[in-house]
Design a protein around this motif. Sequence first.
Motif, PDB file in Angstrom:
ATOM      1  N   ARG A 150       0.815  -1.221   0.000  1.00 35.85           N
ATOM      2  CA  ARG A 150       0.000   0.000   0.000  1.00 35.85           C
ATOM      3  C   ARG A 150       0.845   1.267   0.000  1.00 35.85           C
ATOM      4  N   TRP A 151       1.967   1.253   0.751  1.00 35.67           N
ATOM      5  CA  TRP A 151       2.797   2.459   0.842  1.00 35.67           C
ATOM      6  C   TRP A 151       4.143   2.286   0.128  1.00 35.67           C
ATOM      7  N   GLN A 166       6.366   0.052   0.542  1.00 27.42           N
ATOM      8  CA  GLN A 166       7.444  -0.273   1.477  1.00 27.42           C
ATOM      9  C   GLN A 166       7.599  -1.791   1.618  1.00 27.42           C
ATOM     10  N   HIS A 171      -0.149  -8.678   3.708  1.00 27.29           N
ATOM     11  CA  HIS A 171      -0.009  -7.895   4.935  1.00 27.29           C
ATOM     12  C   HIS A 171       1.184  -6.948   4.806  1.00 27.29           C
ATOM     13  N   VAL A 172       1.021  -5.736   5.323  1.00 29.62           N
ATOM     14  CA  VAL A 172       2.103  -4.749   5.333  1.00 29.62           C
ATOM     15  C   VAL A 172       2.257  -4.176   6.744  1.00 29.62           C
ATOM     16  N   GLN A 173       3.296  -3.350   6.905  1.00 31.63           N
ATOM     17  CA  GLN A 173       3.666  -2.742   8.200  1.00 31.63           C
ATOM     18  C   GLN A 173       4.168  -3.834   9.154  1.00 31.63           C
ATOM     19  N   ALA A 227       5.095  -4.282  12.235  1.00 34.06           N
ATOM     20  CA  ALA A 227       4.506  -4.574  13.551  1.00 34.06           C
ATOM     21  C   ALA A 227       3.118  -5.184  13.392  1.00 34.06           C
ATOM     22  N   ALA A 228       2.358  -4.694  12.408  1.00 34.78           N
ATOM     23  CA  ALA A 228       1.021  -5.264  12.165  1.00 34.78           C
ATOM     24  C   ALA A 228       1.151  -6.700  11.656  1.00 34.78           C
ATOM     25  N   ILE A 229       2.152  -6.954  10.815  1.00 35.71           N
ATOM     26  CA  ILE A 229       2.397  -8.323  10.328  1.00 35.71           C
ATOM     27  C   ILE A 229       2.725  -9.240  11.504  1.00 35.71           C
ATOM     28  N   VAL A 256       7.792   1.853  17.667  1.00 35.83           N
ATOM     29  CA  VAL A 256       7.603   2.567  16.396  1.00 35.83           C
ATOM     30  C   VAL A 256       7.743   4.083  16.599  1.00 35.83           C
ATOM     31  N   ASN A 312      16.906   5.371  10.727  1.00 34.36           N
ATOM     32  CA  ASN A 312      17.533   6.509  10.045  1.00 34.36           C
ATOM     33  C   ASN A 312      19.054   6.480  10.134  1.00 34.36           C
TER      34      ASN A 312
END
Lengths: 216, 216
Positions: free
Chosen positions: B52-53, B55, B66-68, B70-72, B102, B111
């Motif tokens: 979706r983003w 990434q 599934h993305v992200q 932590a959500a995965i 996060v 970063n």
Amino acid sequence: MMTRFTLYGSPDSLPTYKVALMLRLSGEAFSFRYVSFQKGMHKTPEFLANSRWGQVPVLIDRECTHVQSAAIIEHLAEALGRFQGSDPATRQAVREWLYWDVDALFPPIFNCYGVQLGQRKLLPISVEPAIADYHRRRAEAALSVLDSYLVHRDYLCAAEPTIADICCFGDVAFAEICEFDLRRWPNAAEWAERVKSLPGFKAPFELLAMADAEFI
Amino acid sequence: MMTRFTLYGSPDSLPTYKVALMLRLSGEAFSFRYVSFQKGMHKTPEFLANSRWGQVPVLIDRECTHVQSAAIIEHLAEALGRFQGSDPATRQAVREWLYWDVDALFPPIFNCYGVQLGQRKLLPISVEPAIADYHRRRAEAALSVLDSYLVHRDYLCAAEPTIADICCFGDVAFAEICEFDLRRWPNAAEWAERVKSLPGFKAPFELLAMADAEFI
């Protein structure tokens, strides 16, 4: 009369607003306890005993203490059966958006608001121009992502609003306070209007003031 | 034979490592599909259709995308019944730590690693010294918070490891790659050793390489 929920926070705290908005939109009574940063109330032993990382908001739900706004809002969604999304796939999408928010949208807007509080001498914060500009550019990029996604959608994860909308909206409301002109992101602006028209809605400083309050 | 899980990502992606580590520590077979940033594979229409983003990581679990990270990982914990925490209070604490991660730990280390990839000319990134220093100071502050919390604890949320440990550990592993000396944070260092001794553990670049692979 004791209310079930007590919210500790500040009207100047974006994450506090998100939790207060969730409680309002869910039609829940709550007690608000103002934690003044200027008076250092977030550094008192009483407050730190409840707040693992010394941050607002803190929500007391009966005897249980909850921290981290998104985690609090997920707890409320489950406990109250409100704004969860109606099926497992929607609820997983909600999670993804909550993490995207904490990753991409919230931090730059939170930081832009911190820069503004520093400029208004409300907090002893002075941010280097290069860093202030970095936050502003990141906020614009995230608002553009949100805007693109909302081209053909009323809400982020379903035909109805979910906690993903409530969390992301909180950031957008503070972006407006930081003088981001939402007309640059017209789909996000329309979506924000939809959230503003939900029953119980209040804008940040209409909802919370720098004083304890009972919301019935 | 088709495996249930296919993970799209890169060994240079900290969030990809977290998901791969979760799968490994859970003893799950998975297919790894390398997404090369250098080759712009994250910008192809095929990849963007799933992400979706735009990434990494992306995890395909049977037919669901599934993305992200932590959500995965929350999805995996529930779907596999691993590292969730054994009671509702622990699971709520896990959520709080995932959001703290996060918010506070992951971004500066992510970063700092980006700065390092830029210096090694592996990514076309050039970060202003003021911003690189800002990330480094934030990472040190978050490592100190983690260290203080672990003074009297083996793991973050319970006597056993949870996904909160797996996620925060991923960041600490990349902090070491970014030459943060963990001896400055001895409790976090001991905790990291405990995670490293879990069955199935692999360090970032021992686990994933710049090539597709099958983990059985």
